[in-house]
Scaffold this motif. Structure first.
Motif, PDB file in Angstrom:
ATOM      1  N   SER A 182       1.488  -7.712   4.187  1.00 12.68           N
ATOM      2  CA  SER A 182       1.341  -6.132   3.279  1.00 12.68           C
ATOM      3  C   SER A 182       2.024  -5.066   4.154  1.00 12.68           C
ATOM      4  O   SER A 182       2.274  -5.333   5.128  1.00 12.68           O
ATOM      5  CB  SER A 182      -0.421  -5.474   3.681  1.00 12.68           C
ATOM      6  N   GLY A 232      -5.056   0.332  -7.554  1.00 16.86           N
ATOM      7  CA  GLY A 232      -4.588   1.223  -6.448  1.00 16.86           C
ATOM      8  C   GLY A 232      -2.766   1.841  -6.832  1.00 16.86           C
ATOM      9  O   GLY A 232      -2.135   2.809  -6.561  1.00 16.86           O
ATOM     10  N   ARG A 249      -7.221   1.764  -0.413  1.00 15.25           N
ATOM     11  CA  ARG A 249      -7.388   0.073   0.456  1.00 15.25           C
ATOM     12  C   ARG A 249      -8.423  -0.325   0.507  1.00 15.25           C
ATOM     13  O   ARG A 249      -8.215  -1.427   0.035  1.00 15.25           O
ATOM     14  CB  ARG A 249      -7.076   1.459   1.623  1.00 15.25           C
ATOM     15  N   SER A 275      -0.661  -0.680   5.624  1.00 19.64           N
ATOM     16  CA  SER A 275      -2.156  -0.907   6.318  1.00 19.64           C
ATOM     17  C   SER A 275      -2.593   0.563   6.552  1.00 19.64           C
ATOM     18  O   SER A 275      -1.575   1.733   6.530  1.00 19.64           O
ATOM     19  CB  SER A 275      -2.381  -1.555   6.956  1.00 19.64           C
ATOM     20  N   GLU A 298       1.071  -1.087   0.090  1.00 25.67           N
ATOM     21  CA  GLU A 298       0.049  -0.179  -0.006  1.00 25.67           C
ATOM     22  C   GLU A 298       0.722   1.182  -0.270  1.00 25.67           C
ATOM     23  O   GLU A 298       2.287   0.996   0.999  1.00 25.67           O
ATOM     24  CB  GLU A 298      -0.571  -0.097   1.441  1.00 25.67           C
ATOM     25  N   PRO A 299       0.148   2.246  -0.616  1.00 24.80           N
ATOM     26  CA  PRO A 299      -0.615   2.170  -1.418  1.00 24.80           C
ATOM     27  C   PRO A 299      -0.396   1.281  -3.145  1.00 24.80           C
ATOM     28  O   PRO A 299       0.753   1.508  -3.569  1.00 24.80           O
ATOM     29  CB  PRO A 299      -0.815   3.753  -2.090  1.00 24.80           C
ATOM     30  N   ARG A 310      -1.633   5.158  -6.400  1.00 24.34           N
ATOM     31  CA  ARG A 310       0.262   5.643  -5.730  1.00 24.34           C
ATOM     32  C   ARG A 310       1.011   6.705  -6.280  1.00 24.34           C
ATOM     33  O   ARG A 310       1.112   7.272  -5.788  1.00 24.34           O
ATOM     34  CB  ARG A 310       1.024   4.415  -6.095  1.00 24.34           C
TER      35      ARG A 310
END
Ligand code: TYD
Length: 199
Positions: free
Chosen positions: A94, A48, A74, A97, A41-42, A52
Motif C-alpha cells: 500500500s 476511496g 481506509r 496507510s 491511500e487515499p 480522494r
C-alpha cells in the motif's frame, strides 16, 4: 493488535518516491513467485477514489473532516480489499496507510497522534500493516521533485519537516516501522526492504 500478514505500507513525505519503490518491490516479490496487489491511500476502491477527490482537490476542508475522511476511505479499503487479498494469499503493498494520518494529521496538523491513531484503529478492526517502510528523504529535496502538488502537498517545507519528524519518532518507537534511506537508488531501497521481510 492482530495483524493479517503480508500487508506492507510504504510511507514518506510528499515526493519521497513511494510509488517507484512500491512498483520495484512488487516486481521483486513477483519474481519470487508471490502474488502482489498494490493499492494506494487515499483511494483503492470506488468509494476511496471519490473520497480522494474530496480530500486532495477541495478548496478548503475542516481538519477533523479531513482526518475522518482519510479514516473512512481506509476502513473501506481494509475490509473490501486488504483483508480478502491477504486471506487469499497475496501480498498487499500500500502506498500510504494510517501512519500517514498519524504523521500528517496527528503531528503536522496538530490534532494529536494518539487520537488519530485511535480513530483509525477503531475503523480498521485489526487490519493494520505488518511492516511500515518509511522512505526517509529531506523534505526540501522531496518537494523539488513535485511538479504538481495537491492541496496537502502545497503546505510547504515546515509542514513536511513535521511529518518527517513524526515518522522518525514512529520508527524509534515501533519495531515494525523501518526507515529506508531515501537517497539510495531504487533497487538498493528494495534490497533494504527485502532484507527485513521474511521471503
Ligand atoms: P499521495 O497520493 O501519496 O501523494 P504524494 O505522492 O505526493 O506523497 O498522498 C496524497 C496527499 O495526502 C499527500 O500530501 C499526503 C496526504 N495524506 C495525509 O495527509 N493523510 C493521510 O492519511 C494520507 C493517506 C495522505
Amino acid at each position: 493488535m492482530i495483524t493479517v500478514g503480508r500487508y506492507i505500507a510504504i510511507e514518506g513525505v510528499d515526493g519521497s518516491g513511494k510509488s517507484t519503490v512500491a512498483e520495484a518491490l512488487q516486481l521483486r516479490l513477483e519474481a519470487k513467485g508471490e502474488r502482489v496487489v498494490r493499492v494506494r491511500e487515499p483511494g483503492g476502491t470506488p468509494v476511496g477514489e471519490a473520497v480522494r477527490e474530496l480530500l486532495l482537490h477541495s478548496d478548503s476542508l475542516d481538519v477533523w473532516a479531513e482526518v475522518m475522511l482519510f479514516a473512512a476511505q481506509r476502513a473501506e479499503l481494509a475490509k473490501t480489499v486488504v483483508r480478502p487479498e491477504v486471506d487469499g494469499g497475496a501480498w498487499v503493498i500500500s502506498d500510504r496507510s494510517y501512519y500517514s494520518s498519524i504523521a500528517y494529521q496527528g503531528r503536522a496538523r496538530g490534532l494529536g497522534e494518539e487520537v488519530v491513531r485511535a480513530i483509525n484503529e477503531r475503523g480498521l478492526e485489526g487490519i493494520v500493516p505488518d511492516w511500515v517502510f518509511v522512505l526517509d528523504v529531506e523534505p526540501t529535496v522531496a518537494l523539488e521533485r513535485q511538479s504538481d502538488p495537491d492541496r496537502i502537498g502545497r503546505e510547504g517545507v515546515g509542514f513536511q519537516t513535521d511529518v518527517r519528524n513524526a515518522y522518525l519518532d514512529l520508527a524509534a518507537a515501533e519495531e515494525k516501522v523501518v526507515l529506508v534511506e531515501g537517497g539510495l537508488d531504487v533497487e538498493q531501497q528494495v534490497d533494504a526492504i527485502m532484507s527485513a521481510l521474511d521471503v
